[in-house]
Design a protein around this motif. Structure first.
Motif, PDB file in Angstrom:
ATOM      1  N   ASP A 148     149.068  11.027  58.812  1.00  0.00           N
ATOM      2  CA  ASP A 148     150.454  11.436  58.547  1.00  0.00           C
ATOM      3  C   ASP A 148     150.717  11.592  57.056  1.00  0.00           C
ATOM      4  OD1 ASP A 148     150.969  11.417  61.174  1.00  0.00           O
ATOM      5  OD2 ASP A 148     152.018   9.490  61.213  1.00  0.00           O
ATOM      6  N   ARG A 149     149.883  10.964  56.257  1.00  0.00           N
ATOM      7  CA  ARG A 149     150.102  10.987  54.806  1.00  0.00           C
ATOM      8  C   ARG A 149     149.020  11.723  54.024  1.00  0.00           C
ATOM      9  NH1 ARG A 149     154.088   7.656  53.362  1.00  0.00           N
ATOM     10  NH2 ARG A 149     154.794   6.138  54.899  1.00  0.00           N
ATOM     11  N   ILE A 150     147.914  11.992  54.660  1.00  0.00           N
ATOM     12  CA  ILE A 150     146.806  12.680  53.984  1.00  0.00           C
ATOM     13  C   ILE A 150     146.621  14.048  54.642  1.00  0.00           C
ATOM     14  CG2 ILE A 150     144.360  12.562  53.335  1.00  0.00           C
ATOM     15  CD1 ILE A 150     145.723  10.101  52.318  1.00  0.00           C
ATOM     16  N   HIS A 151     146.785  15.097  53.843  1.00  0.00           N
ATOM     17  CA  HIS A 151     146.778  16.439  54.417  1.00  0.00           C
ATOM     18  C   HIS A 151     145.800  17.367  53.725  1.00  0.00           C
ATOM     19  CE1 HIS A 151     150.420  15.359  56.567  1.00  0.00           C
ATOM     20  NE2 HIS A 151     150.850  14.822  55.438  1.00  0.00           N
ATOM     21  N   VAL A 152     145.395  18.393  54.483  1.00  0.00           N
ATOM     22  CA  VAL A 152     144.749  19.565  53.898  1.00  0.00           C
ATOM     23  C   VAL A 152     145.658  20.736  54.280  1.00  0.00           C
ATOM     24  CG1 VAL A 152     142.384  18.694  54.017  1.00  0.00           C
ATOM     25  CG2 VAL A 152     143.357  19.902  55.989  1.00  0.00           C
ATOM     26  N   LEU A 153     145.393  21.918  53.739  1.00  0.00           N
ATOM     27  CA  LEU A 153     146.233  23.061  54.102  1.00  0.00           C
ATOM     28  C   LEU A 153     145.379  24.221  54.580  1.00  0.00           C
ATOM     29  CD1 LEU A 153     148.908  24.540  54.329  1.00  0.00           C
ATOM     30  CD2 LEU A 153     148.715  25.154  51.917  1.00  0.00           C
ATOM     31  N   ARG A 154     145.594  24.578  55.844  1.00  0.00           N
ATOM     32  CA  ARG A 154     144.996  25.801  56.378  1.00  0.00           C
ATOM     33  C   ARG A 154     145.956  26.436  57.384  1.00  0.00           C
ATOM     34  NH1 ARG A 154     141.109  29.511  54.916  1.00  0.00           N
ATOM     35  NH2 ARG A 154     140.727  30.848  56.723  1.00  0.00           N
ATOM     36  N   THR A 155     146.540  25.585  58.233  1.00  0.00           N
ATOM     37  CA  THR A 155     147.337  26.100  59.349  1.00  0.00           C
ATOM     38  C   THR A 155     148.826  25.912  59.089  1.00  0.00           C
ATOM     39  OG1 THR A 155     147.403  23.976  60.475  1.00  0.00           O
ATOM     40  CG2 THR A 155     145.503  25.396  60.942  1.00  0.00           C
ATOM     41  N   VAL A 156     149.608  26.537  59.939  1.00  0.00           N
ATOM     42  CA  VAL A 156     151.058  26.410  59.842  1.00  0.00           C
ATOM     43  C   VAL A 156     151.484  24.964  60.121  1.00  0.00           C
ATOM     44  CG1 VAL A 156     151.445  27.189  62.235  1.00  0.00           C
ATOM     45  CG2 VAL A 156     153.228  27.517  60.519  1.00  0.00           C
ATOM     46  N   GLU A 157     150.735  24.250  60.975  1.00  0.00           N
ATOM     47  CA  GLU A 157     151.041  22.832  61.219  1.00  0.00           C
ATOM     48  C   GLU A 157     150.796  22.016  59.950  1.00  0.00           C
ATOM     49  OE1 GLU A 157     149.201  24.627  63.330  1.00  0.00           O
ATOM     50  OE2 GLU A 157     150.460  24.663  65.136  1.00  0.00           O
ATOM     51  N   ASP A 158     149.680  22.309  59.266  1.00  0.00           N
ATOM     52  CA  ASP A 158     149.410  21.618  57.995  1.00  0.00           C
ATOM     53  C   ASP A 158     150.566  21.864  57.029  1.00  0.00           C
ATOM     54  OD1 ASP A 158     146.849  20.909  58.904  1.00  0.00           O
ATOM     55  OD2 ASP A 158     145.896  22.651  57.973  1.00  0.00           O
ATOM     56  N   ALA A 159     151.012  23.122  56.944  1.00  0.00           N
ATOM     57  CA  ALA A 159     152.067  23.478  55.996  1.00  0.00           C
ATOM     58  C   ALA A 159     153.357  22.731  56.321  1.00  0.00           C
ATOM     59  CB  ALA A 159     152.308  24.984  56.017  1.00  0.00           C
ATOM     60  N   SER A 160     153.711  22.644  57.615  1.00  0.00           N
ATOM     61  CA  SER A 160     154.942  21.929  57.993  1.00  0.00           C
ATOM     62  C   SER A 160     154.827  20.460  57.637  1.00  0.00           C
ATOM     63  CB  SER A 160     155.206  22.036  59.493  1.00  0.00           C
ATOM     64  OG  SER A 160     155.149  23.357  59.887  1.00  0.00           O
ATOM     65  N   ALA A 161     153.656  19.884  57.905  1.00  0.00           N
ATOM     66  CA  ALA A 161     153.464  18.458  57.616  1.00  0.00           C
ATOM     67  C   ALA A 161     153.611  18.202  56.115  1.00  0.00           C
ATOM     68  CB  ALA A 161     152.092  18.005  58.113  1.00  0.00           C
ATOM     69  N   ARG A 212     146.418   2.566  38.794  1.00  0.00           N
ATOM     70  CA  ARG A 212     146.715   2.872  40.192  1.00  0.00           C
ATOM     71  C   ARG A 212     148.072   3.556  40.275  1.00  0.00           C
ATOM     72  NH1 ARG A 212     144.003  -1.055  43.408  1.00  0.00           N
ATOM     73  NH2 ARG A 212     145.694  -1.366  44.902  1.00  0.00           N
ATOM     74  N   ILE A 213     148.225   4.497  41.201  1.00  0.00           N
ATOM     75  CA  ILE A 213     149.556   5.029  41.451  1.00  0.00           C
ATOM     76  C   ILE A 213     149.808   5.035  42.953  1.00  0.00           C
ATOM     77  CG2 ILE A 213     149.588   6.515  39.382  1.00  0.00           C
ATOM     78  CD1 ILE A 213     149.463   8.895  41.443  1.00  0.00           C
ATOM     79  N   GLU A 214     151.099   5.010  43.288  1.00  0.00           N
ATOM     80  CA  GLU A 214     151.511   4.982  44.699  1.00  0.00           C
ATOM     81  C   GLU A 214     152.310   6.255  45.002  1.00  0.00           C
ATOM     82  OE1 GLU A 214     152.426   2.226  48.213  1.00  0.00           O
ATOM     83  OE2 GLU A 214     151.428   1.656  46.352  1.00  0.00           O
ATOM     84  N   VAL A 215     151.944   6.953  46.069  1.00  0.00           N
ATOM     85  CA  VAL A 215     152.670   8.175  46.461  1.00  0.00           C
ATOM     86  C   VAL A 215     152.967   8.137  47.958  1.00  0.00           C
ATOM     87  CG1 VAL A 215     151.695   9.642  44.639  1.00  0.00           C
ATOM     88  CG2 VAL A 215     150.480   9.404  46.811  1.00  0.00           C
ATOM     89  N   ASP A 216     153.861   9.038  48.397  1.00  0.00           N
ATOM     90  CA  ASP A 216     154.187   9.128  49.833  1.00  0.00           C
ATOM     91  C   ASP A 216     153.083   9.854  50.597  1.00  0.00           C
ATOM     92  OD1 ASP A 216     156.700   8.150  49.153  1.00  0.00           O
ATOM     93  OD2 ASP A 216     157.463  10.187  48.803  1.00  0.00           O
ATOM     94  N   ALA A 217     152.475  10.810  49.925  1.00  0.00           N
ATOM     95  CA  ALA A 217     151.495  11.638  50.624  1.00  0.00           C
ATOM     96  C   ALA A 217     150.519  12.255  49.636  1.00  0.00           C
ATOM     97  CB  ALA A 217     152.202  12.752  51.398  1.00  0.00           C
ATOM     98  N   VAL A 218     149.356  12.620  50.169  1.00  0.00           N
ATOM     99  CA  VAL A 218     148.308  13.259  49.369  1.00  0.00           C
ATOM    100  C   VAL A 218     147.923  14.573  50.038  1.00  0.00           C
ATOM    101  CG1 VAL A 218     145.885  13.082  48.643  1.00  0.00           C
ATOM    102  CG2 VAL A 218     147.374  11.078  48.505  1.00  0.00           C
ATOM    103  N   VAL A 219     147.819  15.621  49.235  1.00  0.00           N
ATOM    104  CA  VAL A 219     147.284  16.881  49.746  1.00  0.00           C
ATOM    105  C   VAL A 219     145.940  17.117  49.064  1.00  0.00           C
ATOM    106  CG1 VAL A 219     147.654  19.331  50.112  1.00  0.00           C
ATOM    107  CG2 VAL A 219     149.627  17.803  49.939  1.00  0.00           C
ATOM    108  N   VAL A 220     144.922  17.345  49.877  1.00  0.00           N
ATOM    109  CA  VAL A 220     143.583  17.593  49.346  1.00  0.00           C
ATOM    110  C   VAL A 220     143.360  19.105  49.304  1.00  0.00           C
ATOM    111  CG1 VAL A 220     141.119  17.177  49.673  1.00  0.00           C
ATOM    112  CG2 VAL A 220     142.783  15.415  50.332  1.00  0.00           C
ATOM    113  N   GLY A 221     143.213  19.628  48.101  1.00  0.00           N
ATOM    114  CA  GLY A 221     143.000  21.080  47.943  1.00  0.00           C
ATOM    115  C   GLY A 221     141.766  21.320  47.111  1.00  0.00           C
ATOM    116  N   ILE A 222     140.618  20.986  47.656  1.00  0.00           N
ATOM    117  CA  ILE A 222     139.371  21.032  46.883  1.00  0.00           C
ATOM    118  C   ILE A 222     138.407  22.085  47.428  1.00  0.00           C
ATOM    119  CG2 ILE A 222     139.544  18.679  45.978  1.00  0.00           C
ATOM    120  CD1 ILE A 222     137.685  17.772  48.256  1.00  0.00           C
ATOM    121  N   GLY A 223     138.989  23.179  47.930  1.00  0.00           N
ATOM    122  CA  GLY A 223     138.145  24.280  48.367  1.00  0.00           C
ATOM    123  C   GLY A 223     137.951  24.313  49.869  1.00  0.00           C
ATOM    124  N   ALA A 224     137.178  25.278  50.300  1.00  0.00           N
ATOM    125  CA  ALA A 224     136.973  25.469  51.736  1.00  0.00           C
ATOM    126  C   ALA A 224     135.523  25.832  51.997  1.00  0.00           C
ATOM    127  CB  ALA A 224     137.888  26.584  52.245  1.00  0.00           C
TER     128      ALA A 224
END
Lengths: 406, 104
Positions: free
Chosen positions: A120-133, A225-237
């Motif tokens: 719920d907090r760690i995302h990648v982006l490819r699909t429309v579901e990923d984008a909404s999350a 250290r830092i604290e965030v609500d969410a992480v998006v991993v955008g390190i290529g495909a």
């Protein structure tokens, strides 16, 4: 051709364009387009950009056009195996489709951060579901970390700032966009992100990422250290090659195709993010491109060749990125360039031309607001395709129309 | 009711080129062809909200600066993917060296 018809695996830009191009070329047999997502085919570029309302999905074609064109679209179906000898494709649900010609337009999958599962907090982006999350975390009181200073990471950072989210972007390299974008333009983009309030950390090693109940804790090599609500991993495909590889097709950083986009099996073609192809304008150097226009143009060319033509794919690589009001466009491949010439169109808009030792134009990169650099980049693309030796003084002078150099 | 609107001096548009013209909250693209005829269309691409005047004119074709969608600017006809909706065109006249378009 026989009555087995044309089968296309993958309903992204390349697959959809190919399906319609078959009809535009007058093909009368069956055309079957298979997509593993439950949706009608949609455009991916807007998913990482702030220009659209949250949650809007832009269809590649209106739904009724499939019926009008007589294209069978199978959604939510996965192709699991391919029998080259029998010309047969097996779907997960058990169905077996015979093909006269097959197009693999299977796309690419986001690279994962080693040892880090999505949640719920760690995302990648490819699909429309990923984008909404991801958008759900892009709130005014939100705090999001982006791993990777590529196009997806930077575009998402811009989107986050537009929505008022605190954004920290990490890039392991010394600067963003190390691959394919000249330092000067990359640094201009970095400066803009910093001015918009993005915390940019380049050359920073990440030691640990802990996905917790109330947030994600990122630990750095230097002990911070830092604290965030969410992480998006955008390190290529990575190209989706499993189906092709298991069937025994040649793989070389993607499904290997020739300049006609044919795979090592002449009945099977590949197009878009999943394939690597020789670039005619650069001496046949093999590349794999993840870009919207490449997918679309390859879909068209593959369709022609599935119908027995011998069309060469000889487009100059081209891509764009939108961040804030800025657009970056790059045409060509700058590796091998020995000199760079700048053309200043306005205080905010600049083009860099990359030339080889003989003065031939290899690539052009432009950054500016809106469509400021588009026309010159388009003309540069034509100059590159023609192998033009361009006068550096003319390239540098904004009062000289590039069209006059064609 | 239609009105002729004064756009610019004809020499402000180069041959085989386009300019942007904004009037009454709407954006237009006004073209001068290689044969020295003048034409006008809606200012934005039908595929995405992008100003066509930033695009490239080659012969009868305007190419959208964003995605290279192509239109015939004389007829408004969309020339294929990614654009499938035609551009609206407007009548143009040249009078006393000035270019006018008919809107409304």
């Amino acid at each position: 051709m026989g009555d087995k018809g044309m089968v296309i695996v993958g309903a992204g830009e390349a697959g959809v364009r190919a399906a319609f191009a078959l009809r535009e070329r007058g093909y009368q047999g069956t055309v079957t387009l298979i997509g593993d997502e439950p949706h009608l085919p949609y455009e991916r570029p807007p998913l990482s950009k702030g220009s659209e309302e949250a949650g809007t999905v832009r269809a590649i074609v209106a739904s009724e056009r499939f019926a009008e064109a007589g294209i069978t679209f199978l959604r939510g179906q996965r192709a699991i195996s391919l029998d080259l000898a029998r010309h047969a494709l097996r779907l997960e649900a058990g169905e077996i489709l015979s093909y006269e010609r097959l197009l693999l337009a299977t796309g690419a999958a986001p690279r994962r951060f080693p040892g880090l599962a999505t949640s719920d907090r760690i995302h990648v982006l490819r699909t429309v579901e990923d984008a909404s999350a991801i958008r759900r975390h892009m709130r005014e009181d939100g705090r999001v970390a982006i791993l990777g200073g590529g196009f997806i990471g930077l575009e998402l950072a811009a989107m986050g700032r537009k929505l008022g989210t605190a954004v920290t972007l990490f890039e392991a390299q010394p600067r963003v966009l190390m691959r394919g974008v000249p330092e000067k333009l990359a640094l201009a983009l970095q400066a803009r992100h910093a001015a918009e309030g993005v915390e940019l950390l380049c050359g920073v090693g990440i030691e640990t990422i802990a996905d917790g109940e109330s947030g994600v804790t990122i630990g750095f090599a230097d002990g911070r250290r830092i604290e965030v609500d969410a992480v998006v991993v955008g390190i290529g495909a990575q190209p989706n090659t499993r189906l092709a590889a298991e069937a025994g097709l040649a793989i070389d950083n993607g499904i290997a195709v020739d300049r006609h986009l044919a795979t090592s099996d002449p009945h099977i073609f590949a197009a878009g993010d999943c394939c690597s192809f020789p670039v005619t304008a650069y001496g046949g150097r093999r590349v794999r491109l993840e870009s919207w226009r490449n997918a679309q143009e390859q879909g068209s060319v593959a369709a022609a060749n599935m119908l027995g033509e011998a069309a060469s794919f000889d487009a100059v690589p081209w891509f764009w990125s939108d961040q804030y009001d800025l657009t970056l466009q790059v045409a060509g491949l700058s590796d091998g360039a020995t000199s760079t010439v700048g053309r200043t169109l306005s205080p905010e808009a600049e083009i860099l031309f990359h030339l080889d030792a003989e003065g031939r134009l290899l690539a052009a990169s432009g950054l500016g607001p809106g469509g400021a650099v588009a026309r010159d980049i388009r003309l540069a693309e034509m100059l590159i395709a023609r192998g033009t030796r361009a006068d550096p003084a003319a390239l540098a002078d904004p009062s000289v129309k590039l069209k006059s150099l064609l | 009711m239609s009105t002729w609107i004064d756009v610019c001096d004809k020499d402000e548009i180069d041959e085989e080129d386009v300019i942007r013209f904004d009037h009454a909250g709407k954006s237009y693209a006004v073209y001068r062809s290689p044969e020295d005829s003048f034409h006008a269309t809606d200012g934005h691409c039908t595929h995405e909200n992008v100003h066509l005047a930033d695009g490239l004119v080659m012969d009868d074709i305007i190419e959208c600066p964003k995605h290279n969608g192509r239109f015939n600017y004389k007829t408004g006809q969309a020339k294929g993917a990614p654009v499938c909706v035609n551009l609206k065109t407007y009548a143009v006249k040249v009078d006393g060296g000035r270019v006018f378009i008919q809107v409304g």
